[in-house]
Design an enzyme around this catalytic site. Structure first.
Site, PDB file in Angstrom:
ATOM      1  N   GLU A 237      62.081   3.300 -59.558  1.00 49.05           N
ATOM      2  CA  GLU A 237      61.731   2.888 -60.915  1.00 49.05           C
ATOM      3  C   GLU A 237      60.387   2.176 -60.801  1.00 49.05           C
ATOM      4  O   GLU A 237      60.324   0.998 -60.475  1.00 49.05           O
ATOM      5  CB  GLU A 237      62.789   1.954 -61.511  1.00 49.05           C
ATOM      6  CG  GLU A 237      62.481   1.606 -62.964  1.00 49.05           C
ATOM      7  CD  GLU A 237      63.031   0.269 -63.405  1.00 49.05           C
ATOM      8  OE1 GLU A 237      63.087   0.042 -64.620  1.00 49.05           O
ATOM      9  OE2 GLU A 237      63.392  -0.554 -62.554  1.00 49.05           O
TER      10      GLU A 237
ATOM     11  N   ASP B 287      65.502  -0.242 -58.040  1.00 47.70           N
ATOM     12  CA  ASP B 287      65.127  -0.942 -59.260  1.00 47.70           C
ATOM     13  C   ASP B 287      63.867  -1.777 -59.053  1.00 47.70           C
ATOM     14  O   ASP B 287      63.637  -2.329 -57.973  1.00 47.70           O
ATOM     15  CB  ASP B 287      66.292  -1.848 -59.684  1.00 47.70           C
ATOM     16  CG  ASP B 287      66.037  -2.576 -60.976  1.00 47.70           C
ATOM     17  OD1 ASP B 287      65.890  -1.905 -62.007  1.00 47.70           O
ATOM     18  OD2 ASP B 287      65.977  -3.823 -60.957  1.00 47.70           O
TER      19      ASP B 287
END
Length: 731
Positions: free
Chosen positions: A464, A411
């Site tokens: 990401e 993330d």
């Protein structure tokens, strides 16, 4: 005066300064005072048991009462040396005596090699060293079972073990620091196998805090915050899957991923219930993988798991760590790969967790311009510190090895790569070269990726990452970050912008659907329609579609077919596979009732099931995802008709023609260039009645003739239904 003479009467007590540190909880080596110590022809046993009314040393069949000296310190001098073993019988007021082995009789449970590797940041199984571990030792009086505890707090003035076992008393179980390592350690006999505990840390700043174990394998159910001693006796049944995983390269294989938030998929289910219901559903829908929003323990449910406090503990909201293993095992045995979201970019500031753990910036960077993420109100890890880097790299390996996880979706990578990420001018500190790149974070990501792929071949790491950073999926040995894949955020934004427009205006934005092919092979991409696109007022995929319900359904069906046909792997958030109309919230479940109330939802759900089946059976859709050889335009420029068409090619020589009509009206007599004449079978028509479409199509196929078109040697005349996708293969 001999040593034995000193150890009588008041001389049983340690030096006053030593005693003061022990009582204050700031002694660095309580084992040097407590336990058994030989002096010439005497042995002194000391025990620190505040609130005890009597302490007796049991040596064989003999009993020696310890004298209470002061502040809970008991001691006795035995008239002999070479003490082999003993037990302590401790009595508290109003309680029966209980007999235990003396915790301060045992040697350290960490070795020099472990401490050396940790200091260098290169211990690949660090979770086996730090944290809480049930152990047994054989002594002269029998086997002693208990739990060893170890925690890194190099700047702490003192650390004690507290928990249910001692009434959360910070005095009875002081820990020792092991040399310059900064690791505090203690073995506590008879500690409950699932007991709750924390560390009471006397910080360098003078503040005393009770901390959860950074390496805890289990926790209390939030909002409670204690760590729980946890060990595994799980027997895996996924040997075939794991053996096959080591031989696979996910980049060149089919990969369609169902993204799931466990707490709101169907609220109230445990890990083991999910092992049945979620597994059955994913198999029925035909996805190859599931991606779980972060499962590491997090106190605030509203963070969806992205503010982690216990990186080594699956959340206890749904069961035990072994229950989570059972979920992964069931998915593997059903042929489903498991990816989890992993959050090494930042962590919350909760006073009982990692932040300022020993009274100093320890896990976080000491420079506030690097150590805090202003947007999220969180701390940023100090990626340049060896022990912190080791904590994170080992954590990645822990999930891959201990829980058989097949992939990590990392993330917020962009926030790690740039020192000025979301910071005002003057609010960030340049690197040593004066640049904005976070060189330590780059090195960490490279080390994490290289180590993960070495230790667990066949796994996938996904970034990401939303910036033009070059080489995210390039191997580390040629300067890349080493990820297997990265999310294609540009494709997602452009595509959703386009399909949300009224078809009347789409021709003016045709470039939004073609631009992605200019960079489609610069990285290995995942095409995400993720949770981020159905929250915070964005609505849902269904809600973005213009028009009435019939048109919305057609728009969503064509969007999903376009996603699966475009080069790259697919990711779809739960609920979107049946066109959920309400925006997602972690506080409630999906609107499964839609499947009972309208045909549009059933049609979309069936379409996703069929698309996944077709996808898995056609290597043209996935085997050459990352190379230009897997794709060619048929016509990228038909903006007047809102039509896109292209070919997909497989490594096995297979081909698939894909045509998308994003206009609100059908196109009849639409000539399409094809690579060969003959019969072409319509393997997908998103407007078919089985998907609750209008049923316009080509009666299952078309005949291509040797009439060149679109620069190709053959062509066929098609009917393109309104807002639809057609996939064709040679019959």
């Amino acid at each position: 005066m001999s040593r034995s003479e000193k150890l009588t009467g008041e001389h049983l007590a340690p030096e006053p300064a030593e005693m003061a540190r022990l009582v204050a909880g700031t002694h660095h080596n309580p084992h040097g005072i407590l336990g058994a110590h030989e002096y010439d022809d005497h042995t002194v046993i000391r025990a620190f048991r505040p609130h005890a009314v009597e302490v007796v040393a049991l040596v064989g069949k003999d009993r020696f009462s310890l004298q209470h000296l002061d502040s809970g310190l008991f001691a006795v001098a035995l008239p002999f040396v070479d003490l082999i073993d003993y037990r302590l019988q401790v009595t508290y007021e109003g309680c029966e005596p209980h007999t235990v082995a003396d915790a301060y009789r045992f040697l350290p449970t960490l070795g020099e090699v472990d401490l050396h590797l940790f200091a260098e940041g290169r211990h690949e199984r660090l979770w086996e060293v730090l944290g809480a571990h049930p152990r047994s030792f054989t002594t002269a009086d029998g086997v002693v079972s208990g739990v060893s505890f170890a925690v890194w707090a190099p700047n702490a003035k003192g650390v004690s073990l507290i928990g249910e076992f001692n009434g959360w008393n910070g005095h009875e179980a002081p820990m020792r620091v092991l040399g310059p390592s900064g690791v505090w350690e203690l073995f506590w006999p008879d500690f409950p196998c699932d007991g709750l505990y924390k560390f009471r840390v006397h910080g360098a700043d003078g503040v005393v805090t009770d901390r959860a174990d950074p390496f805890a394998f289990g926790t209390e159910v939030p909002p409670q915050t204690a760590s729980r001693v946890t060990s595994s006796d799980y027997t895996w049944g996924d040997d075939d899957w794991m053996a096959g995983r080591a031989l696979r390269n996910p980049v060149n294989e089919a990969m369609s991923t169902y993204e799931v938030h466990l707490g709101s998929w169907r609220p109230g289910l445990s890990y083991r219930q999910l092992a049945r219901e979620l597994t059955d559903y994913i198999v029925d829908q035909g996805f190859t993988h599931v991606e779980l929003l972060p499962v590491a323990e997090h106190p605030f449910a509203g963070s969806w798991g992205y503010q982690v406090t216990s990186y080594y503990a699956p959340t206890s909201r749904f069961g035990t760590p072994d229950d989570f293993r059972a979920l992964v095992d069931a998915l593997h045995q059903a042929g489903i790969g498991v990816i989890v979201d992993w959050v090494p970019a930042h962590f919350p500031k909760d006073a009982w967790a990692l932040g300022r753990f020993d009274g100093t910036p320890l896990y976080e960077h000491s420079d506030p311009k690097r150590g805090e993420q202003l947007d999220w109100g969180t701390y940023v890890f100090d990626f340049g510190r060896p022990e912190v880097r080791n904590f994170l790299v080992a954590n990645a390996l822990y999930w891959l090895q201990e829980f058989h996880i097949d992939g990590l979706r990392v993330d917020a990578v962009a926030s790690m790569l740039y020192l000025d990420y979301s910071r005002p001018e003057g609010g960030w500190t340049p690197n040593v070269h004066g640049g904005r790149e976070n060189l330590e974070a780059v090195q960490f990501l490279q080390e994490m990726n290289a180590t993960a792929h070495k230790v667990a071949p066949g796994i996938v790491t996904i970034a990401e990452e939303s910036t033009p950073w070059s080489g995210v999926t390039r191997p580390t040995n040629i300067g890349g970050l080493g990820f297997s894949m990265k999310w294609n955020m540009g494709w997602m934004h452009d595509t959703l912008d386009y399909v949300s427009r009224d078809p009347v205006y789409r021709s003016y934005h045709h470039h939004e659907m073609t631009f992605s092919m200019l960079y489609a092979f610069s990285e290995n991409y995942v095409l995400p329609l993720s949770h981020d696109e159905v929250v915070h007022g964005k609505g849902t995929l269904w809600g973005r579609m213009p028009g009435n319900n019939h048109v919305k359904a057609a728009g969503l069906r064509s969007l999903l077919a376009y996603q699966w046909a475009h080069p790259g792997k697919q990711l779809l958030f739960m609920g979107q596979e049946f066109g959920q109309r309400a925006e997602w919230s972690e506080q409630r479940g999906l609107d499964w009732f839609q499947l009972d109330e309208n045909g549009f939802s059933n049609g979309i759900q069936r379409l996703v099931r069929d698309i996944n089946d077709i996808y898995r059976c056609h290597p043209a859709l996935w085997s050459l995802d990352t190379t230009p050889e897997g794709y060619s335009w048929i016509d990228a420029n038909d903006s007047a008709n809102n039509v896109l068409s292209f070919m997909r090619y497989g490594s096995d020589g297979s081909v698939l023609a894909c045509v998308f009509n994003f206009a609100g009206a059908e196109h009849r007599d639409y000539r399409l260039g094809l690579p060969r004449a003959g019969r072409w079978r319509e393997v997908l028509n998103t407007d078919a009645t089985i998907y609750h479409g209008s049923g316009i199509g080509n009666l299952g196929g078309v005949d291509a003739t040797d009439d060149p078109w679109h620069g190709r040697p053959a062509s066929a005349v098609l009917v393109l239904p309104p807002t639809s996708a057609l996939w064709l293969t040679p019959a």
